[in-house]
Design a protein around this motif. Structure first.
Motif, PDB file in Angstrom:
ATOM      1  N   CYS A   1       0.850  -1.198   0.000  1.00 48.41           N
ATOM      2  CA  CYS A   1       0.000   0.000   0.000  1.00 48.41           C
ATOM      3  C   CYS A   1       0.885   1.247   0.000  1.00 48.41           C
ATOM      4  N   PRO A   2       0.829   2.092  -1.027  1.00 45.57           N
ATOM      5  CA  PRO A   2       1.711   3.266  -1.108  1.00 45.57           C
ATOM      6  C   PRO A   2       1.593   4.194   0.098  1.00 45.57           C
ATOM      7  N   GLN A   3       0.356   4.426   0.587  1.00 46.16           N
ATOM      8  CA  GLN A   3       0.191   5.340   1.725  1.00 46.16           C
ATOM      9  C   GLN A   3       0.882   4.804   2.977  1.00 46.16           C
ATOM     10  N   LEU A   4       0.847   3.483   3.151  1.00 44.80           N
ATOM     11  CA  LEU A   4       1.443   2.904   4.357  1.00 44.80           C
ATOM     12  C   LEU A   4       2.940   2.701   4.216  1.00 44.80           C
ATOM     13  N   GLN A   5       3.441   2.658   2.995  1.00 43.66           N
ATOM     14  CA  GLN A   5       4.893   2.644   2.804  1.00 43.66           C
ATOM     15  C   GLN A   5       5.518   3.908   3.375  1.00 43.66           C
ATOM     16  N   GLN A   6       4.739   4.997   3.380  1.00 41.87           N
ATOM     17  CA  GLN A   6       5.239   6.271   3.886  1.00 41.87           C
ATOM     18  C   GLN A   6       5.274   6.340   5.417  1.00 41.87           C
ATOM     19  N   LYS A   7       4.685   5.328   6.063  1.00 37.93           N
ATOM     20  CA  LYS A   7       4.600   5.346   7.527  1.00 37.93           C
ATOM     21  C   LYS A   7       5.552   4.343   8.183  1.00 37.93           C
ATOM     22  N   VAL A   8       6.478   3.802   7.399  1.00 38.31           N
ATOM     23  CA  VAL A   8       7.459   2.871   7.953  1.00 38.31           C
ATOM     24  C   VAL A   8       8.433   3.629   8.851  1.00 38.31           C
ATOM     25  N   MET A   9       8.679   3.094  10.031  1.00 39.51           N
ATOM     26  CA  MET A   9       9.595   3.728  10.988  1.00 39.51           C
ATOM     27  C   MET A   9      10.170   2.667  11.901  1.00 39.51           C
ATOM     28  N   SER A  10      11.040   3.082  12.790  1.00 38.96           N
ATOM     29  CA  SER A  10      11.661   2.144  13.728  1.00 38.96           C
ATOM     30  C   SER A  10      10.696   1.802  14.860  1.00 38.96           C
ATOM     31  N   ALA A  11      11.013   0.732  15.575  1.00 43.56           N
ATOM     32  CA  ALA A  11      10.211   0.348  16.732  1.00 43.56           C
ATOM     33  C   ALA A  11      10.260   1.415  17.814  1.00 43.56           C
ATOM     34  N   ASP A  12      11.426   2.051  17.984  1.00 42.43           N
ATOM     35  CA  ASP A  12      11.548   3.120  18.985  1.00 42.43           C
ATOM     36  C   ASP A  12      10.626   4.283  18.652  1.00 42.43           C
ATOM     37  N   GLU A  13      10.591   4.647  17.369  1.00 42.50           N
ATOM     38  CA  GLU A  13       9.726   5.755  16.963  1.00 42.50           C
ATOM     39  C   GLU A  13       8.256   5.412  17.155  1.00 42.50           C
ATOM     40  N   ALA A  14       7.901   4.185  16.846  1.00 46.15           N
ATOM     41  CA  ALA A  14       6.507   3.761  17.022  1.00 46.15           C
ATOM     42  C   ALA A  14       6.144   3.697  18.503  1.00 46.15           C
ATOM     43  N   ALA A  15       7.047   3.173  19.332  1.00 47.91           N
ATOM     44  CA  ALA A  15       6.771   3.065  20.767  1.00 47.91           C
ATOM     45  C   ALA A  15       6.592   4.433  21.411  1.00 47.91           C
ATOM     46  N   ALA A  16       7.240   5.441  20.852  1.00 47.78           N
ATOM     47  CA  ALA A  16       7.127   6.799  21.393  1.00 47.78           C
ATOM     48  C   ALA A  16       5.715   7.350  21.243  1.00 47.78           C
ATOM     49  N   MET A  17       4.900   6.701  20.417  1.00 47.67           N
ATOM     50  CA  MET A  17       3.522   7.147  20.219  1.00 47.67           C
ATOM     51  C   MET A  17       2.573   6.599  21.271  1.00 47.67           C
ATOM     52  N   ILE A  18       3.068   5.732  22.152  1.00 48.78           N
ATOM     53  CA  ILE A  18       2.213   5.130  23.179  1.00 48.78           C
ATOM     54  C   ILE A  18       2.430   5.884  24.489  1.00 48.78           C
ATOM     55  N   PRO A  19       1.433   6.625  24.967  1.00 44.77           N
ATOM     56  CA  PRO A  19       1.619   7.423  26.181  1.00 44.77           C
ATOM     57  C   PRO A  19       1.385   6.623  27.456  1.00 44.77           C
ATOM     58  N   ALA A  20       1.873   7.125  28.553  1.00 43.52           N
ATOM     59  CA  ALA A  20       1.601   6.526  29.856  1.00 43.52           C
ATOM     60  C   ALA A  20       0.096   6.527  30.093  1.00 43.52           C
ATOM     61  N   GLY A  21      -0.383   5.462  30.705  1.00 39.23           N
ATOM     62  CA  GLY A  21      -1.807   5.357  31.009  1.00 39.23           C
ATOM     63  C   GLY A  21      -2.655   4.858  29.865  1.00 39.23           C
ATOM     64  N   ALA A  22      -2.041   4.591  28.718  1.00 38.10           N
ATOM     65  CA  ALA A  22      -2.806   4.166  27.553  1.00 38.10           C
ATOM     66  C   ALA A  22      -3.351   2.753  27.732  1.00 38.10           C
ATOM     67  N   THR A  23      -4.485   2.504  27.109  1.00 39.68           N
ATOM     68  CA  THR A  23      -5.000   1.141  26.979  1.00 39.68           C
ATOM     69  C   THR A  23      -4.628   0.665  25.582  1.00 39.68           C
ATOM     70  N   VAL A  24      -3.853  -0.430  25.548  1.00 40.41           N
ATOM     71  CA  VAL A  24      -3.262  -0.897  24.294  1.00 40.41           C
ATOM     72  C   VAL A  24      -3.734  -2.316  24.006  1.00 40.41           C
ATOM     73  N   GLY A  25      -4.348  -2.501  22.857  1.00 37.29           N
ATOM     74  CA  GLY A  25      -4.720  -3.834  22.407  1.00 37.29           C
ATOM     75  C   GLY A  25      -3.610  -4.396  21.542  1.00 37.29           C
ATOM     76  N   MET A  26      -3.040  -5.508  21.954  1.00 38.80           N
ATOM     77  CA  MET A  26      -1.940  -6.108  21.206  1.00 38.80           C
ATOM     78  C   MET A  26      -2.349  -7.468  20.668  1.00 38.80           C
ATOM     79  N   SER A  27      -1.836  -7.784  19.488  1.00 39.37           N
ATOM     80  CA  SER A  27      -2.103  -9.097  18.920  1.00 39.37           C
ATOM     81  C   SER A  27      -1.357 -10.157  19.708  1.00 39.37           C
ATOM     82  N   GLY A  28      -1.706 -11.411  19.457  1.00 37.92           N
ATOM     83  CA  GLY A  28      -1.020 -12.513  20.121  1.00 37.92           C
ATOM     84  C   GLY A  28      -1.973 -13.464  20.795  1.00 37.92           C
TER      85      GLY A  28
END
Length: 507
Positions: free
Chosen positions: A9-36
């Protein structure tokens, strides 16, 4: 095939980043649904990066950084272990098997909600978990239109994507892309009063789509990974497991002769572990052909059964394979793709479907009492082990509910058959069969006192049988009530004795 080629998907190719950068988007106190689900299909990189961020934050002495973690079931050290190690989880649900999580739950430093797995999605849609801030979902590819190829588990991913404000995707190139087409994601569920029947009448039916839908605008990050699932080896069946399997197969043969089971049995549901795998191995070596499975997890034993023709189709929500099992699956993936269907867990565990299909449910237990109540979750009544998982979904709604355990634990110091269970997960009304290596107790149609003698005589270890009979006889003689006789002052004394002396055996 490279990881990059899986993001089409071209739009999502533009959103590729590192795990550190992605993790920085998760704030304290967040409710996070994770796969698994059972160590399959969980995010491999973002949780670890988030754990490092939490560790660094907490080292400053600032207010603790913690999040709520919701998954399909258990995950792996890269997720549960790392986040628990840095005390980064405020609330965990609906199931876990991580030793660090378990320790924090039992010391009271982590809140834990143990749920029937079929109900998690409904709880989320009803708002019982509050607002979901972010979903972190592993997939094996992103198609041109932004739809997602699910990974080795589906679990609650559909619900987390729909509920979350933002979505982080991990695209894992380690997972074989040839899994595409194996999944069946159903978009017809609804809350009351708008529900419609789940039109599954056979384990092998498909009623959904191959892909997960996800609005492109929700995706805030795409992280590329190349990491395997957790793949713990299964132990070879020991003598106790083999004897339990023998008792169950003898029971099946008898039920077939009595006309209460067809020669193809009914759809099998199997819990995870060495005893269920021993049962599967025994089935595969028996006379059975064209069996079906409607279960949560595909284990090594089911792969062997699919390959041999003992099993014609298996429906589940996840894999739980050993290293050898993964190698076998990947080598013969075209065969298995035609015979395995992975669904979301509110369908794989759906009570309506389990009741309609007449599932044969086989699950492990910690202990059972003489009247047929089963404890699946708590050691000595207070210490959480893992959780109820999906056993309750199938035990209450299946045609047969079979609970299995060796008759003793801790080198014979603990009896799996006790006067009264220290915690009740499955009441006597939902438990049809109890099996240990000593024998099989068929509790169907029996009164409580009849059940007690059946369980004691068939399932108790010889070291504890006389003690159990003595308790039962004195309870009957007490005059306190003959429907379900108990001595309340002694009912939990076996557990108390173990806590005080290290054994349930009397001095």
């Amino acid at each position: 095939m490279s990881t990059e080629s899986r993001i089409l998907c071209p739009q999502l190719q533009q959103k590729v980043m590192s795990a550190d950068e992605a993790a920085a988007m998760i704030p304290a106190g967040a409710t996070v649904g994770m796969s698994g689900f059972t160590g399959a299909g969980y995010p491999k990189a973002v949780p670890g990066a988030l754990a490092e961020r939490i560790k660094a934050h907490n080292a400053t002495g600032a207010a603790p950084f913690r999040i709520n973690v919701l998954t399909g079931a258990s995950t792996a050290p890269e997720l549960d272990g790392k986040l628990a190690e840095v005390d980064g989880i405020e609330l965990r649900l609906p199931f876990q098997s991580d030793p660090i999580c378990r320790d924090r739950i039992n010391t009271g430093s982590m809140n834990y909600t143990d749920l029937h797995l079929s109900e998690v999605s409904q709880y989320a849609w009803s708002g019982f978990f509050g607002k979901m801030d972010i979903a972190v979902i592993e997939v094996i590819g992103i198609r041109e239109d932004g739809s997602l190829i699910p990974s080795s588990s589906v679990g609650n991913n559909k619900t987390w994507i729909e509920q979350a404000d933002k979505v982080i995707l991990e695209v894992n190139s380690k997972q074989p892309l040839r899994m595409e087409g194996m999944h069946d994601v159903y978009y017809g569920t609804a809350l009351p009063p708008h529900r419609k029947p789940i039109m599954l009448t056979e384990a092998g039916q498909r009623i959904g789509e191959h892909y997960l839908r996800c609005p492109i605008e929700k995706v805030v990050a795409v992280v590329e990974t190349d990491s395997p699932d957790r793949n713990s080896p299964f132990k070879k069946p020991d003598d106790a497991s083999r004897k339990i399997a023998e008792h169950i197969l003898e029971f099946f043969d008898r039920e077939i002769k009595l006309g209460r089971l067809p020669k193809e049995l009914l759809p099998l549901q199997s819990g995870v572990g060495n005893i269920p795998n021993a049962v599967l191995e025994a089935l595969d070596s028996g006379p059975y052909k064209n069996l079906t499975a409607y279960t949560e997890v595909i284990q090594d034993g089911m792969l062997k059964m699919l390959k041999s023709g003992t099993l014609s189709v298996a429906s589940a929500t996840s894999f739980s394979l050993s290293p050898d099992g993964i190698a076998e699956f990947e080598e013969n993936i075209e065969l298995y793709r035609e015979k395995i269907i992975l669904r979301q867990q509110d369908i794989s565990n759906h009570p309506e479907v389990a009741r309609r299909l007449g599932v044969i449910a086989t699950n492990g237990m910690i202990e059972a009492d003489i009247y047929g109540n089963v404890n699946s979750t708590h050691v000595m009544g207070t210490r959480m082990m893992n959780g109820i998982g999906g056993s309750g979904d199938f035990a209450r709604n299946g045609y047969l509910s079979i609970f299995m355990s060796p008759s003793t634990a801790k080198d014979g110091k603990i009896s799996a058959i006790v006067p009264m269970v220290s915690h009740v997960d499955h009441t006597e009304h939902d438990v049809k069969i109890i099996v240990t290596e000593q024998g099989l107790a068929d509790l169907r149609g029996l009164s409580p006192r009849q059940r007690a003698l059946e369980v004691i005589n068939k399932c108790a270890h010889p070291d504890f049988k006389a003690q159990l009979l003595d308790y039962y006889e004195r309870a009957c003689a007490s005059g306190r009530g003959m429907h379900t006789p108990h001595l309340l002052s002694e009912a939990l004394s076996w557990h108390e004795r173990f806590e005080q002396t290290g054994t349930m055996k009397p001095e």
